[in-house]
Write a protein that holds these residues in place. Structure first.
Motif, PDB file in Angstrom:
ATOM      1  N   VAL A   1      -2.877   1.262   7.617  1.00  0.00           N
ATOM      2  CA  VAL A   1      -2.926   1.283   6.154  1.00  0.00           C
ATOM      3  C   VAL A   1      -3.034   2.720   5.654  1.00  0.00           C
ATOM      4  CG1 VAL A   1      -4.372   0.699   4.155  1.00  0.00           C
ATOM      5  CG2 VAL A   1      -3.819  -1.045   5.845  1.00  0.00           C
TER       6      VAL A   1
ATOM      7  N   VAL B   1      -4.887  -3.562   0.208  1.00  0.00           N
ATOM      8  CA  VAL B   1      -5.736  -3.044   1.278  1.00  0.00           C
ATOM      9  C   VAL B   1      -6.679  -4.138   1.778  1.00  0.00           C
ATOM     10  CG1 VAL B   1      -7.493  -1.342   1.872  1.00  0.00           C
ATOM     11  CG2 VAL B   1      -5.561  -0.693   0.404  1.00  0.00           C
TER      12      VAL B   1
ATOM     13  N   ALA C   1       0.830  -1.206   0.000  1.00  0.00           N
ATOM     14  CA  ALA C   1       0.000   0.000   0.000  1.00  0.00           C
ATOM     15  C   ALA C   1       0.862   1.253   0.000  1.00  0.00           C
ATOM     16  CB  ALA C   1      -0.930  -0.009   1.203  1.00  0.00           C
TER      17      ALA C   1
END
Length: 471
Positions: free
Chosen positions: A410, A391, A285
Motif C-alpha cells: 500500500v 487503505v 490508493a
C-alpha cells in the motif's frame, strides 16, 4: 382485511468498541508517521537558510530534500521482510530510534555533507517505520476497527503537510532552520518511552530468508523510479530524470516477474494482488495518491497565476488540508459502519467534482477567494473519504500473517502513484501548451484520475479474509 405491518428495516451492526489500550498504541505509532510526513514537507523551507549558512550551492543543498525521498524508497521494500523476521513492533521501535538520532545529527550538522547524510538516514528509518507502525495497528486492531483507527490517525498525519509549512516557516524565521529537525528529538524519545508499555514487539519468524535478488531489484528500481518521476514533476521532461524513471520502471517490472515466479519467500508476496479486493484497494490508493500529489503540485503553480499571493495561497492549501482532516474523523466511523465501498466511491465523486470546479469560471477567470476555499475544502474531504477506506480495505483483504506485505505494498502504491501523478500533471500542462489552456488540461486529467479511483473503489469490500484465503 388486516393491514400488513411495514417490513422492519434490518438494524446495522453496532461498531465494535476500541479499547483504550489500542487507541494509545495507535497514537504512539502514529507519532512516528506524523514526524516522517512533517519532515518530508518542512525541510524544503530550510533549504535557502542552509545554503546561506554553509555557503554552498542550491544544487547540493537540494539533496537535503531529495536524499530523504530516495533513501525512504530504498528501505521501504525491505519493511515487510524485516517485520516478519524480527516482529513489526521491534522494527518500528528501532526505526523510530534511528529516525530520532538522525534528527539530532541534522540539527547539529556542521556542514552540508553531514546534513545530507543524516537526512538520508532519516529517510531510511522512515521507509521502514511507517509500514511497520501500520502493520502493528492492523495486527492488533482487527478489520472491524480499522476504519476508525486509520481515520483518526489520518487526521494527525494529514495535518503534517497541512500545518508543516506554517510551523516550519515560523521555526526558520523565529529561531533557526536547525529547530526544524531538533523538534523531532523530544517527540521521538517520548514515543519510545511510551512504546515500552503499549507497542507489542510482534511475532518473529526466524525462518524467513531474505530474498537478496528481490531486494537489489526493488531497492534500486523503486528509488530510481520515484527520483525520476519526482524530478520530472519538479522541472519538466529532462533527459536524466526520464532515464532514471525508465530504468527504475524496468527494474521494478523485473522484480515483479521474479517475485510472482518465486517458489518461496519472495521479498514481497505479490500474489496478494491476485485477490480482487486487495488489488482494488491498492489501485484506489495509487490513484488517490496521484490525485493528491498531482493536485498539490498543480495548485501550487496555478494559485499564484490566478492572482493569489503567497500567504493567500498557503491559507487556501491549509483549508484543503483541514477539509481532509475533518473528513477523516467522520469517515473512519462510516467505513466501520457501512463498509469501505460506499464511502470511497462518494469521496471519489466529491474529489472529481471539486477538482473540476476549480476552473468553473473558465481558464481566463478565477473563482473568488471564498468560493475557491469552499471548493478546496470539499476537494480535501473527497480525497480523504476516497483514500482512507481503500487503505482500510487493503488490510482487511489479506490474512493476518500477511499484513506486513499489505502495508508495504500500500505504501509503495501510494508513493509511486503520487510521483507519477505529479510528473503526469507537469506533462499534461506542457502538452496543453502551458498558460490557461495548460491548466484546463491539467485539472481535466486530475478529474479523470479521481473518477477512475471511484471506479476501482466499487470493488472494495468489508474486511476479513475468508477461510479459503487464510493460507
Amino acid at each position: 382485511m388486516a393491514s400488513r405491518s411495514p417490513r422492519a428495516r434490518p438494524e446495522r451492526p453496532a461498531a465494535v468498541p476500541i479499547p483504550a489500550r489500542i487507541w494509545w498504541m495507535a497514537a504512539v505509532t502514529g507519532s512516528g508517521a506524523f514526524m516522517a510526513m512533517l519532515d518530508s514537507t518542512v525541510a524544503n523551507l530550510a533549504l535557502e537558510p542552509v545554503r546561506s549558512e554553509f555557503g554552498t550551492t542550491l544544487a547540493l543543498v537540494q539533496w537535503v530534500a531529495t536524499g530523504y525521498l530516495v533513501a525512504g524508497a530504498v528501505s521501504l521494500p525491505a519493511a515487510a521482510w524485516l517485520g516478519d523476521r524480527f516482529g513489526h513492533g521491534r522494527v518500528w521501535a528501532v526505526s523510530l530510534a534511528a529516525f530520532t538520532a538522525a534528527s539530532a545529527v541534522c540539527a547539529l550538522a556542521p556542514g552540508p555533507m553531514v546534513l545530507i547524510a543524516a537526512r538520508a538516514a532519516q529517510g531510511l528509518a522512515a521507509g521502514a517505520m511507517v509500514p511497520a507502525g501500520q502493520a502493528v495497528i492492523a495486527s492488533e486492531a482487527g478489520a472491524e476497527r480499522m476504519g476508525r483507527l486509520i481515520g483518526a490517525l489520518g487526521v494527525v498525519v494529514s495535518l503534517g503537510p497541512a500545518v508543516g509549512p506554517a510551523v516550519g516557516g515560523l521555526l526558520v524565521e523565529a529561531v533557526s532552520w536547525r529547530w526544524v529537525f531538533a523538534i523531532n528529538v523530544p517527540v521521538g524519545i517520548a514515543a519510545l518511552l511510551a512504546a515500552r508499555a503499549l507497542v507489542p514487539a510482534g511475532r518473529a519468524d526466524r525462518s524467513r530468508r531474505l530474498d537478496l535478488r528481490g531486494l537489489l531489484l526493488l531497492g534500486t528500481g523503486l528509488p530510481l523510479l520515484l527520483f525520476g518521476a519526482t524530478e520530472v514533476g519538479a522541472g519538466g521532461a529532462a533527459p536524466l530524470p526520464l532515464l532514471a524513471a525508465a530504468t527504475g520502471a524496468v527494474l521494478v517490472a523485473v522484480f515483479a516477474v521474479a517475485a510472482v515466479r518465486a517458489a518461496s519467500s519472495p521479498l514481497l508476496d505479490l500474489r496478494l494482488l491476485g485477490r480482487p479486493a486487495f488489488a482494488a484497494a491498492t489501485a484506489t490508493a495509487a490513484l488517490t495518491g496521484a490525485a493528491m500529489y498531482g493536485g498539490l503540485l498543480l495548485l501550487a503553480v496555478y494559485l499564484p497565476e490566478a492572482g493569489r499571493g503567497g500567504t493567500e495561497a498557503g491559507m487556501l492549501l491549509l483549508a484543503m488540508g483541514l477539509g481532509s482532516a475533518a473528513a477523516l474523523y467522520a469517515g473512519g466511523a462510516l467505513t466501520d459502519r457501512r463498509g469501505p465501498r460506499a464511502v470511497s466511491v462518494v469521496g471519489a465523486v466529491l474529489l472529481a467534482a471539486a477538482t473540476a470546479a476549480v476552473l468553473l469560471p473558465g481558464p481566463e477567470g478565477a473563482l473568488s477567494t471564498a468560493a475557491l476555499a469552499v471548493v478546496l475544502v470539499v476537494r480535501g474531504a473527497g480525497m480523504a473519504l476516497a483514500q482512507m477506506p481503500a487503505v482500510t480495505a487493503a488490510y482487511g483483504a489479506v490474512p493476518p500473517g500477511r499484513v506486513g506485505d499489505a502495508a508495504t505494498l500500500v505504501n509503495i502504491s501510494q508513493r509511486v502513484g503520487g510521483a507519477l501523478g505529479a510528473a503526469g500533471v507537469v506533462l499534461a500542462v506542457v502538452a496543453g501548451g502551458g498558460g490557461p489552456r495548460g491548466y484546463v488540461v491539467g485539472f481535466t486529467a486530475l478529474t479523470a484520475v479521481a473518477l477512475l479511483a471511484g471506479l476501482t473503489a466499487t470493488a472494495l469490500r468489508r474486511g476479513g479474509a475468508g477461510p479459503s484465503e487464510r493460507d
